[in-house]
Structure formats: C-alpha cells, structure tokens
Design a protein around this motif. Structure first.
Motif, mmCIF file in Angstrom:
data_model
loop_
_atom_site.group_PDB
_atom_site.id
_atom_site.type_symbol
_atom_site.label_atom_id
_atom_site.label_comp_id
_atom_site.label_asym_id
_atom_site.label_seq_id
_atom_site.Cartn_x
_atom_site.Cartn_y
_atom_site.Cartn_z
ATOM 1 N N ASP A 1 -26.057 -13.756 11.488
ATOM 2 C CA ASP A 1 -26.414 -12.619 12.341
ATOM 3 C C ASP A 1 -25.199 -11.822 12.800
ATOM 4 O O ASP A 1 -25.312 -10.618 13.077
ATOM 5 N N THR A 2 -24.070 -12.474 12.915
ATOM 6 C CA THR A 2 -22.859 -11.797 13.414
ATOM 7 C C THR A 2 -21.810 -11.617 12.323
ATOM 8 O O THR A 2 -20.686 -11.232 12.617
ATOM 9 N N LEU A 3 -22.188 -11.851 11.093
ATOM 10 C CA LEU A 3 -21.203 -11.883 10.008
ATOM 11 C C LEU A 3 -20.492 -10.543 9.825
ATOM 12 O O LEU A 3 -19.274 -10.505 9.601
ATOM 13 N N VAL A 4 -21.226 -9.446 9.935
ATOM 14 C CA VAL A 4 -20.608 -8.122 9.765
ATOM 15 C C VAL A 4 -19.533 -7.899 10.824
ATOM 16 O O VAL A 4 -18.428 -7.428 10.528
ATOM 17 N N ASN A 5 -19.846 -8.248 12.072
ATOM 18 C CA ASN A 5 -18.865 -8.095 13.155
ATOM 19 C C ASN A 5 -17.689 -9.046 12.980
ATOM 20 O O ASN A 5 -16.537 -8.681 13.261
ATOM 21 N N VAL A 6 -17.968 -10.242 12.524
ATOM 22 C CA VAL A 6 -16.899 -11.222 12.293
ATOM 23 C C VAL A 6 -15.934 -10.705 11.225
ATOM 24 O O VAL A 6 -14.703 -10.757 11.386
ATOM 25 N N ILE A 7 -16.469 -10.186 10.124
ATOM 26 C CA ILE A 7 -15.620 -9.681 9.041
ATOM 27 C C ILE A 7 -14.764 -8.514 9.533
ATOM 28 O O ILE A 7 -13.581 -8.396 9.188
ATOM 29 N N SER A 8 -15.344 -7.665 10.372
ATOM 30 C CA SER A 8 -14.580 -6.541 10.929
ATOM 31 C C SER A 8 -13.402 -7.037 11.767
ATOM 32 O O SER A 8 -12.293 -6.480 11.700
ATOM 33 N N LEU A 9 -13.606 -8.099 12.545
ATOM 34 C CA LEU A 9 -12.532 -8.639 13.374
ATOM 35 C C LEU A 9 -11.530 -9.436 12.553
ATOM 36 O O LEU A 9 -10.338 -9.479 12.889
ATOM 37 N N VAL A 10 -11.979 -10.063 11.473
ATOM 38 C CA VAL A 10 -11.042 -10.732 10.561
ATOM 39 C C VAL A 10 -10.126 -9.693 9.922
ATOM 40 O O VAL A 10 -8.916 -9.902 9.778
ATOM 41 N N GLU A 11 -10.707 -8.552 9.555
ATOM 42 C CA GLU A 11 -9.888 -7.471 8.993
ATOM 43 C C GLU A 11 -8.844 -7.004 10.002
ATOM 44 O O GLU A 11 -7.684 -6.731 9.659
ATOM 45 N N LYS A 12 -9.249 -6.917 11.268
ATOM 46 C CA LYS A 12 -8.307 -6.527 12.325
ATOM 47 C C LYS A 12 -7.151 -7.526 12.407
ATOM 48 O O LYS A 12 -5.987 -7.140 12.579
ATOM 49 N N SER A 13 -7.463 -8.803 12.278
ATOM 50 C CA SER A 13 -6.419 -9.829 12.315
ATOM 51 C C SER A 13 -5.521 -9.762 11.083
ATOM 52 O O SER A 13 -4.337 -10.095 11.153
ATOM 53 N N LEU A 14 -6.069 -9.331 9.952
ATOM 54 C CA LEU A 14 -5.242 -9.160 8.750
ATOM 55 C C LEU A 14 -4.171 -8.098 8.964
ATOM 56 O O LEU A 14 -3.097 -8.155 8.340
ATOM 57 N N LYS A 15 -4.442 -7.142 9.838
ATOM 58 C CA LYS A 15 -3.473 -6.081 10.126
ATOM 59 C C LYS A 15 -2.463 -6.493 11.189
ATOM 60 O O LYS A 15 -1.509 -5.748 11.444
ATOM 61 N N ASN A 16 -2.671 -7.639 11.808
ATOM 62 C CA ASN A 16 -1.807 -8.074 12.908
ATOM 63 C C ASN A 16 -0.381 -8.293 12.403
ATOM 64 O O ASN A 16 -0.175 -8.963 11.392
ATOM 65 N N PRO A 17 0.620 -7.735 13.089
ATOM 66 C CA PRO A 17 2.009 -7.910 12.634
ATOM 67 C C PRO A 17 2.538 -9.328 12.794
ATOM 68 O O PRO A 17 3.555 -9.680 12.202
ATOM 69 N N ARG A 18 1.851 -10.131 13.605
ATOM 70 C CA ARG A 18 2.296 -11.518 13.789
ATOM 71 C C ARG A 18 1.861 -12.340 12.578
ATOM 72 O O ARG A 18 0.683 -12.418 12.225
ATOM 73 N N SER A 19 2.820 -12.964 11.921
ATOM 74 C CA SER A 19 2.552 -13.680 10.673
ATOM 75 C C SER A 19 1.530 -14.792 10.845
ATOM 76 O O SER A 19 0.726 -15.042 9.947
ATOM 77 N N ALA A 20 1.549 -15.456 11.994
ATOM 78 C CA ALA A 20 0.620 -16.562 12.226
ATOM 79 C C ALA A 20 -0.820 -16.096 12.177
ATOM 80 O O ALA A 20 -1.678 -16.713 11.534
ATOM 81 N N VAL A 21 -1.095 -14.979 12.851
ATOM 82 C CA VAL A 21 -2.450 -14.438 12.878
ATOM 83 C C VAL A 21 -2.840 -13.925 11.493
ATOM 84 O O VAL A 21 -3.946 -14.177 11.002
ATOM 85 N N CYS A 22 -1.919 -13.233 10.859
ATOM 86 C CA CYS A 22 -2.197 -12.642 9.556
ATOM 87 C C CYS A 22 -2.535 -13.703 8.511
ATOM 88 O O CYS A 22 -3.547 -13.605 7.811
ATOM 89 N N LYS A 23 -1.714 -14.749 8.434
ATOM 90 C CA LYS A 23 -1.967 -15.770 7.412
ATOM 91 C C LYS A 23 -3.248 -16.543 7.713
ATOM 92 O O LYS A 23 -4.008 -16.878 6.781
ATOM 93 N N THR A 24 -3.502 -16.838 8.968
ATOM 94 C CA THR A 24 -4.747 -17.536 9.311
ATOM 95 C C THR A 24 -5.959 -16.686 8.947
ATOM 96 O O THR A 24 -6.979 -17.201 8.468
ATOM 97 N N ALA A 25 -5.845 -15.368 9.142
ATOM 98 C CA ALA A 25 -6.939 -14.464 8.760
ATOM 99 C C ALA A 25 -7.129 -14.433 7.241
ATOM 100 O O ALA A 25 -8.258 -14.333 6.753
ATOM 101 N N ILE A 26 -6.045 -14.531 6.512
ATOM 102 C CA ILE A 26 -6.145 -14.577 5.047
ATOM 103 C C ILE A 26 -6.885 -15.831 4.600
ATOM 104 O O ILE A 26 -7.782 -15.782 3.743
ATOM 105 N N MET A 27 -6.534 -16.960 5.199
ATOM 106 C CA MET A 27 -7.210 -18.212 4.867
ATOM 107 C C MET A 27 -8.685 -18.150 5.271
ATOM 108 O O MET A 27 -9.551 -18.703 4.580
#
Length: 346
Positions: free
Chosen positions: A120-146
């Motif tokens: 039910d929340t998958l679309v919103n989750v994917i949008s926020l995962v994409e936001k984390s992919l843009k995060n300049p902090r490597s920890a957040v970015c790599k975790t979002a990639i995984m």
C-alpha cells in the motif's frame, strides 16, 4: 593578597593564566566515517549484527558512527512488523541520517520477509528511497542502493511504473568515482535486469542510451545488452530485430569502450537469432517471368510453389542500415564469431 603577589600574577603569560580552560575535557562529536577505506575495514571484520546497523566507537575525543552494510542474507526478521510499517515513512523522511539508514534497512527486511505489508505504501517508499540515493552522505546513499536491490528482487514487475527515478539514480551512482558506491550500484542494476521482465524494462532503458553523459550511456548499454537476450527468439522477433540492430549499431561508435563492448555482444546475439530463425533468414523468392506469354500446359506442383531464398546476415544489415554502419556491424560480428569459434550456421 599582597601587592607583590598581584603584580607577579599579572606578569604571568596569558596561556598560563587560562590553564583551567586548557584542561577541560572536549565534548565528543559524531562524524560519518563511511568512506571507502572504512568500508574495506568493515568487510574484513566479523559479520555485522542485523539488530545493530549503526556502531559507535570512541577514537580519542571523537565518537565515530560507522554504518555496517548488511548483506541481504544476513538480515533478520522484524520483531514488531506492524510498528515498523506504521513508522516507516516518518523514519525515511527523518533529518537524522542514522534513523534514515535504520529505516532503509527496515524496508529491506519488509521486502524480504513481509513484502505484502508494504504494498500500500510502496510508491511512497520508492520515492523516499530515491531521495536517499541523492543524499551526499555515502552511508545513506549506499544503504539506499542496497535497498533498491532488495526491492527489485521482491517486487519485480510490480514496480515498473515507479522505476524510472531509481534507474536514473542507479545509473548515476554506478558512474561515480567512489568505488564502493559504484560497485553497489552496478550490483543493483544487475538485480534490476534479472528480476524485471525485459519486455517492460527494455523500453525504459532506451532514453538512457542517448544520455549526454558517456558514462551513463555506457552503464545503460550494459543493462540493455543484458536485457535483450532475455526476450528470447520470439520476443526479439516481436520487438523487431531491425530496431535492435539499429540501436546496437549506434552504440558501436560510442565514446567509452564499455558501450562498444556491450554493442558487440548484443550484435552477436542478434546475428545468432537471425540466422537460426527461418522466419528471418529466409524470404519468399519472386516467381520468375516466363519467356512466352502462354503458361505451360502442364506445370508440376514443385514448379508452381514459391521457393524460399536465404538472405544473408550481411544483406539484411545492408537493407536496414546505412552502408557504413552495415559494414561496421558485419565486420564486428564476423570478427567475434572468428575469435570465439562460434558457428552461427550450425
């Protein structure tokens, strides 16, 4: 205090008078230590605990928060799934990067163990995962990639309508100079081409083959090359082998060797499909005109039948491409066939 004592005190240097401030204990501070070197050290250490993705370690007067990147196989189930789901979006939107990383790992756990709970929340989750992919902090970015990789594995074709932003970011991250981020993004792209149907994914990749950034074009070419063979012979014919040949031919002259290599691999696959498919490699020959106006009185069945005629790969390429492109395609595919000892006629 006597006048002499006051005079002596005033004559002391400023650093000695303020010796109290120099002895104060410094307040600890948190830093993100998720660069490539620390990532290598973490991989050499003992396997991380799923319940503690963030580890704090005091080095001198600094408390360093290290993110432990947990492989999918090592993730454990959630203790309270309902509570996790209810607070998931808030956690992903948090301004605290530690909370975001923990929430991303919870998305991974839900994808693996309770994927229905997140539908039910998958679309919103994917949008926020994409936001984390843009995060300049490597920890957040790599975790979002995984996290993206686990989402591809769990939901496959179900997320095709929401996948475009993830494709863009993963292509960008796979083109970075940070090797540990780049490797994780490439792995996620492989998962994407593995778990999403090629009939749905191939059209999504086409715009990125013409991206202005040559590195992104190269990564997109590699994804395209992995996806097209999964269409199978019938799928390739249905999509249009002539279209695929034209796309691959354009990549042969691209700037980066990865693009050119992907194009060569794809063209060899297309040649094999073409020459093994009687629907493609044969054409109906036009009946020859008779010397006289009157037909033969007695024509055998064999003579009246239209005879199939083989159309070579070279001729087919000439009919679909410019002469220069056709020559490049036939030269490349022939050299690959010769090198690998592949017989496409068999």
């Amino acid at each position: 205090m006597t006048t002499e004592a006051l005079r002596d005190l005033n004559s002391l240097p400023g650093s000695e008078r303020r010796n109290e401030s120099s002895t104060k204990a410094s307040l600890p501070k948190f830093t993100d230590s998720t660069d490539e070197n620390l990532d290598k050290l973490q991989r050499k250490s003992s396997p991380p605990l799923a319940s503690a993705p963030i580890k704090e370690e005091e080095i001198g007067n600094t408390v360093v928060a290290e993110v432990e990147y947990i492989e999918s196989e090592q993730l454990t189930d959630l203790e309270n799934m309902d509570k996790c789901v209810s607070g998931l979006l808030a956690g992903l939107e948090s301004k605290d990067w530690v909370v975001v990383c923990e929430s991303l790992n919870n998305v991974r756990r839900l994808s693996i163990f309770h994927k229905e709970a997140m539908l039910d929340t998958l679309v919103n989750v994917i949008s926020l995962v994409e936001k984390s992919l843009k995060n300049p902090r490597s920890a957040v970015c790599k975790t979002a990639i995984m996290t993206s990789e686990d989402i591809f594995k769990a939901y496959g074709d179900h997320i095709i309508d929401s996948i475009d932003p993830l494709i863009v970011q993963l292509l960008l991250k796979s083109s970075q100079d940070k090797r540990f981020v780049c490797e994780a993004a490439e792995k996620a792209l492989v998962a994407m081409t593995t778990w999403i149907s090629p009939t749905l994914l191939v059209p999504k990749m086409l715009p990125h083959l013409k991206h202005r950034n040559p590195r992104i074009r190269a990564k997109a070419s590699m994804c395209f090359c992995r996806s097209v063979p999964r269409l199978g012979t019938e799928g390739i014919i249905a999509y249009g082998i002539d279209k695929l040949i034209q796309i691959a031919a354009a990549q042969l002259t691209d700037q980066l060797p990865e693009s050119r290599e992907a194009a060569r691999t794809l063209l060899l696959e297309l040649r094999v499909v073409y020459e093994k498919s009687p629907l493609l490699s044969t054409a109906t020959a036009e009946p020859k005109a008779e010397a006289t106006a009157e037909p033969k009185a007695e024509a055998t069945a064999e003579e009246s039948e239209q005879q199939p005629e083989m159309v070579t790969w070279e001729s087919y390429c000439l009919s679909k491409l410019s002469r220069l492109n056709a020559q490049a395609v036939t030269r490349v595919t022939q050299s690959i066939v010769t090198k690998q000892g592949v017989s496409v006629d068999s």
